[in-house]
Write a protein that holds these residues in place. Sequence first.
Motif, PDB file in Angstrom:
ATOM      1  N   LYS A 193       0.810  -1.213   0.000  1.00 17.53           N
ATOM      2  CA  LYS A 193       0.000   0.000   0.000  1.00 17.53           C
ATOM      3  C   LYS A 193       0.846   1.267   0.000  1.00 17.53           C
ATOM      4  O   LYS A 193       0.578   2.214  -0.752  1.00 17.53           O
ATOM      5  N   SER A 194       1.875   1.288   0.796  1.00 17.13           N
ATOM      6  CA  SER A 194       2.676   2.512   0.939  1.00 17.13           C
ATOM      7  C   SER A 194       3.467   2.863  -0.311  1.00 17.13           C
ATOM      8  O   SER A 194       3.880   4.018  -0.495  1.00 17.13           O
ATOM      9  N   SER A 195       3.678   1.897  -1.194  1.00 15.23           N
ATOM     10  CA  SER A 195       4.473   2.154  -2.395  1.00 15.23           C
ATOM     11  C   SER A 195       3.614   2.396  -3.639  1.00 15.23           C
ATOM     12  O   SER A 195       4.155   2.594  -4.724  1.00 15.23           O
ATOM     13  N   LEU A 196       2.294   2.402  -3.486  1.00 11.32           N
ATOM     14  CA  LEU A 196       1.417   2.630  -4.630  1.00 11.32           C
ATOM     15  C   LEU A 196       1.373   4.107  -5.007  1.00 11.32           C
ATOM     16  O   LEU A 196       1.572   4.982  -4.146  1.00 11.32           O
ATOM     17  N   PRO A 197       1.099   4.421  -6.282  1.00 12.58           N
ATOM     18  CA  PRO A 197       0.963   5.827  -6.699  1.00 12.58           C
ATOM     19  C   PRO A 197      -0.094   6.554  -5.881  1.00 12.58           C
ATOM     20  O   PRO A 197       0.077   7.720  -5.532  1.00 12.58           O
ATOM     21  N   ASP A 198      -1.192   5.868  -5.588  1.00 13.74           N
ATOM     22  CA  ASP A 198      -2.247   6.390  -4.734  1.00 13.74           C
ATOM     23  C   ASP A 198      -2.574   5.306  -3.714  1.00 13.74           C
ATOM     24  O   ASP A 198      -3.303   4.357  -4.031  1.00 13.74           O
ATOM     25  N   PRO A 199      -2.027   5.399  -2.496  1.00 17.18           N
ATOM     26  CA  PRO A 199      -2.196   4.331  -1.499  1.00 17.18           C
ATOM     27  C   PRO A 199      -3.644   3.982  -1.193  1.00 17.18           C
ATOM     28  O   PRO A 199      -3.919   2.857  -0.757  1.00 17.18           O
ATOM     29  N   GLU A 200      -4.572   4.905  -1.412  1.00 16.49           N
ATOM     30  CA  GLU A 200      -5.981   4.637  -1.122  1.00 16.49           C
ATOM     31  C   GLU A 200      -6.730   4.053  -2.319  1.00 16.49           C
ATOM     32  O   GLU A 200      -7.930   3.791  -2.234  1.00 16.49           O
ATOM     33  N   ASN A 201      -6.018   3.855  -3.425  1.00 16.02           N
ATOM     34  CA  ASN A 201      -6.650   3.332  -4.639  1.00 16.02           C
ATOM     35  C   ASN A 201      -6.009   1.997  -5.027  1.00 16.02           C
ATOM     36  O   ASN A 201      -4.990   1.965  -5.718  1.00 16.02           O
ATOM     37  N   PRO A 202      -6.588   0.883  -4.611  1.00 16.10           N
ATOM     38  CA  PRO A 202      -5.994  -0.424  -4.915  1.00 16.10           C
ATOM     39  C   PRO A 202      -6.103  -0.806  -6.391  1.00 16.10           C
ATOM     40  O   PRO A 202      -5.522  -1.804  -6.812  1.00 16.10           O
ATOM     41  N   HIS A 203      -6.856  -0.032  -7.168  1.00 20.78           N
ATOM     42  CA  HIS A 203      -7.025  -0.353  -8.583  1.00 20.78           C
ATOM     43  C   HIS A 203      -5.878   0.189  -9.440  1.00 20.78           C
ATOM     44  O   HIS A 203      -5.758  -0.183 -10.603  1.00 20.78           O
ATOM     45  N   LEU A 204      -5.045   1.056  -8.856  1.00 24.40           N
ATOM     46  CA  LEU A 204      -3.988   1.700  -9.630  1.00 24.40           C
ATOM     47  C   LEU A 204      -2.626   1.094  -9.296  1.00 24.40           C
ATOM     48  O   LEU A 204      -2.004   1.419  -8.287  1.00 24.40           O
ATOM     49  N   ILE A 205      -2.198   0.159 -10.154  1.00 26.13           N
ATOM     50  CA  ILE A 205      -0.826  -0.350 -10.091  1.00 26.13           C
ATOM     51  C   ILE A 205      -0.245  -0.226 -11.484  1.00 26.13           C
ATOM     52  O   ILE A 205      -0.985  -0.265 -12.479  1.00 26.13           O
ATOM     53  N   LEU A 206       1.059  -0.082 -11.585  1.00 27.24           N
ATOM     54  CA  LEU A 206       1.689   0.221 -12.860  1.00 27.24           C
ATOM     55  C   LEU A 206       2.606  -0.907 -13.316  1.00 27.24           C
ATOM     56  O   LEU A 206       3.269  -1.548 -12.487  1.00 27.24           O
ATOM     57  N   PRO A 207       2.662  -1.169 -14.633  1.00 21.89           N
ATOM     58  CA  PRO A 207       3.600  -2.175 -15.145  1.00 21.89           C
ATOM     59  C   PRO A 207       5.029  -1.849 -14.715  1.00 21.89           C
ATOM     60  O   PRO A 207       5.446  -0.682 -14.717  1.00 21.89           O
TER      61      PRO A 207
END
Length: 231
Positions: A193-207
């Motif tokens: 979670k802490s390394s995501l572009p938007d930690p509150e948005n689990p739908h946004l992960i990047l290749p």
Amino acid sequence: MNRTIKQIINILIIGFLGSLLFSQSLQDNPDYRKSLELKRQSEQAFEEGDYLEAKRLADESRVYAEKSDAWIQMMLNRYKANSALRRVETQIRSADNVNAEENFPEAYQSGKALYDQAYELFRKEEYLASYDKSLEALDVMSVIEYIRPRGNLAAAYKVRLIPEKRDCFWNIAGYDFIYGDPWKWKLIYEANKSSLPDPENPHLILPGMILTIPPAEGESRSGTWIDGKIQ
């Protein structure tokens, strides 16, 4: 009950339920409507005493009704065959995820060959034969899921760019080399979670992102899963 039988039963049940709804919409077709109109005209001619015309119209109505029934059955067979093809395509994608072409070459190549035959039969509108070939493909490729070991599991996963079925926490957790259970997606989300572009948005992960895969109870994990193998 083994997984192959469950897959085939699921296809039959889903196909049956789907075909019930599908057939209801198919009833409204030109031949069916023509049959109803001719039936109405036949009844009117009978009431007017023109019995020969009533019989002629009734016979013509029956011809259109039979054409409608044949078309509906063809469309139901097409729907069933198409659903089975989509299931085989999903199976092939799952096999690609475990590098089955290298690890299970015989089952993988046989399954793909059967899929190609099923697709060609579908293209020729031989829908029942296509459906049967798809079931054969699922049966042949089932060995890829049965004997995959759960010992050497990756501790991390590199997110891929997959246009037709993008990587997301749900799909990643469902891969059999991760958890084999999409409902465990929150384990991966919370760990990253802490390394995501938007930690509150689990739908946004990047290749290209490297995701930590927390071990489930009793698991041992090491290495990073990248493009079909652990590195």
